[in-house]
Each structure stands twice: as C-alpha cells, then as structure tokens.
Design a protein around this motif. Structure first.
Motif, PDB file in Angstrom:
ATOM      1  N   SER A   4     -38.339  13.181  62.277  1.00 37.11           N
ATOM      2  CA  SER A   4     -40.026  12.993  62.204  1.00 37.11           C
ATOM      3  C   SER A   4     -40.388  14.530  61.952  1.00 37.11           C
ATOM      4  O   SER A   4     -39.479  15.469  62.099  1.00 37.11           O
ATOM      5  CB  SER A   4     -39.794  13.556  63.660  1.00 37.11           C
ATOM      6  N   LYS A   5     -41.097  14.574  61.211  1.00 39.50           N
ATOM      7  CA  LYS A   5     -41.600  15.514  60.837  1.00 39.50           C
ATOM      8  C   LYS A   5     -43.523  15.560  61.497  1.00 39.50           C
ATOM      9  O   LYS A   5     -43.703  15.149  61.516  1.00 39.50           O
ATOM     10  CB  LYS A   5     -41.396  15.674  59.786  1.00 39.50           C
ATOM     11  N   VAL A   6     -43.443  17.108  62.283  1.00 42.32           N
ATOM     12  CA  VAL A   6     -44.990  17.211  62.498  1.00 42.32           C
ATOM     13  C   VAL A   6     -45.504  18.756  61.661  1.00 42.32           C
ATOM     14  O   VAL A   6     -44.957  19.113  62.217  1.00 42.32           O
ATOM     15  CB  VAL A   6     -45.347  17.617  63.799  1.00 42.32           C
ATOM     16  N   MET A   7     -46.083  18.642  61.020  1.00 38.75           N
ATOM     17  CA  MET A   7     -47.000  19.745  60.557  1.00 38.75           C
ATOM     18  C   MET A   7     -48.658  20.083  60.435  1.00 38.75           C
ATOM     19  O   MET A   7     -49.118  18.561  59.904  1.00 38.75           O
ATOM     20  CB  MET A   7     -46.700  20.032  58.339  1.00 38.75           C
ATOM     21  N   VAL A   8     -49.072  20.835  60.514  1.00 36.94           N
ATOM     22  CA  VAL A   8     -50.012  21.419  60.696  1.00 36.94           C
ATOM     23  C   VAL A   8     -50.342  22.018  59.439  1.00 36.94           C
ATOM     24  O   VAL A   8     -50.196  23.558  59.510  1.00 36.94           O
ATOM     25  CB  VAL A   8     -51.239  21.890  61.952  1.00 36.94           C
ATOM     26  N   GLN A   9     -51.049  22.041  58.730  1.00 34.93           N
ATOM     27  CA  GLN A   9     -51.463  23.064  57.768  1.00 34.93           C
ATOM     28  C   GLN A   9     -53.072  22.994  56.876  1.00 34.93           C
ATOM     29  O   GLN A   9     -53.734  22.615  56.701  1.00 34.93           O
ATOM     30  CB  GLN A   9     -50.087  22.846  56.456  1.00 34.93           C
TER      31      GLN A   9
END
Length: 155
Positions: A4-9
C-alpha cells in the motif's frame, strides 16, 4: 494487503507509473480498479478559475492510511494506493488517485469505491475555490455522508 502507498503532494502523478507499482511482482492480481478526480471549471453554478487544497500534515496521511487499513479488512485486495494533491490546482488538473487491486474485479471495484467514499468524509482536506465572485471555501456535500453511511449499514 501485500502493498500500500499513501502520498500527499503538490506534484502531479503519473497514472501508468502508479499502476505499474501496484502490480509489480504480484502476478496473482487479476483486476486493477482506479479513480482519478480532476478539477472542474464549474461548481455550484459558478465558474472555477482555480482551487487551493489545504491539509493537516501528518494527520492527513494517518487518516488516509487508516482508510486503506479498513478497506483491507473489508475487501480481498492485494494492493492499494491513495495519492492526493494539495496546493494550487486549475481546471483539468488531477487531484486524487485511488486504486485497489485484487484477484477478481468485484473486490477491486468495491474497494476503490469504498476508499473514495471514506476519503471524501474522513480525510482532513479543505478546498478553496477562486471564482469571479471571489474566493469561497467548499462545504462538505450531504451526498458524501450518504455514501459513507451506505457502507456502514453494510457491515
């Protein structure tokens, strides 16, 4: 869930690259369901020239990670991703990418829909639109709460 991956960018994302990451080395995946949200040029009968998305660093990522954790407990998913942009955005810009993979399509579709419904109500993001009438904060929609409640009734 194996990955899984979570990114806020602030930067844009490459959908093909993200799908490759979700599938890489996981030959059991038979389905990839995705959602891409984009900036519209109109909202509530008013032209939108730009949108600024704000968030609460640290807290936002934890909320998104929790959404993926809950989705993993409800659906038979192999991998999942949420990427959400912040900062100034303009019509046609990509805002959010949500994806879920599984052996079969139904679980991937359901998980992706669940992720987006929970993201709209549980993730601490704030949207401000630039319109000809001036800047305005975007309020939560009742339809988002209704979508989340539907999932809660299915438990």
């Amino acid at each position: 869930m194996k990955r899984s991956k979570v990114m806020v960018q602030e930067n844009d994302f490459d959908v093909a690259e993200e799908i490759r990451w979700l599938r890489q080395g996981l030959p059991e995946i038979g389905a990839v369901a995705t959602f891409i949200g984009t900036v519209r040029d109109i909202n509530d009968n008013s032209t939108v020239r730009a949108m600024t998305l704000e968030h609460y660093p640290g807290m936002t990522e934890k909320a998104l990670e929790n959404i993926l954790k809950v989705a993993d407990g409800r659906f038979e998913i192999t991998s999942a991703t949420i990427i959400h942009r912040v900062g100034p955005l303009y019509p046609e810009d990509q805002i959010v990418f949500a994806a879920a993979t599984s052996e079969h399509r139904q679980q991937a579709f359901l998980a992706c829909e669940f992720i987006m419904d929970y993201l709209k109500t549980e993730a601490p993001f704030w949207k401000k639109e630039d319109t000809p009438e001036g800047a305005r904060w975007v309020s939560a929609r009742d339809s988002d709460d209704t979508a989340k409640e539907r999932w809660e009734q299915m438990q």
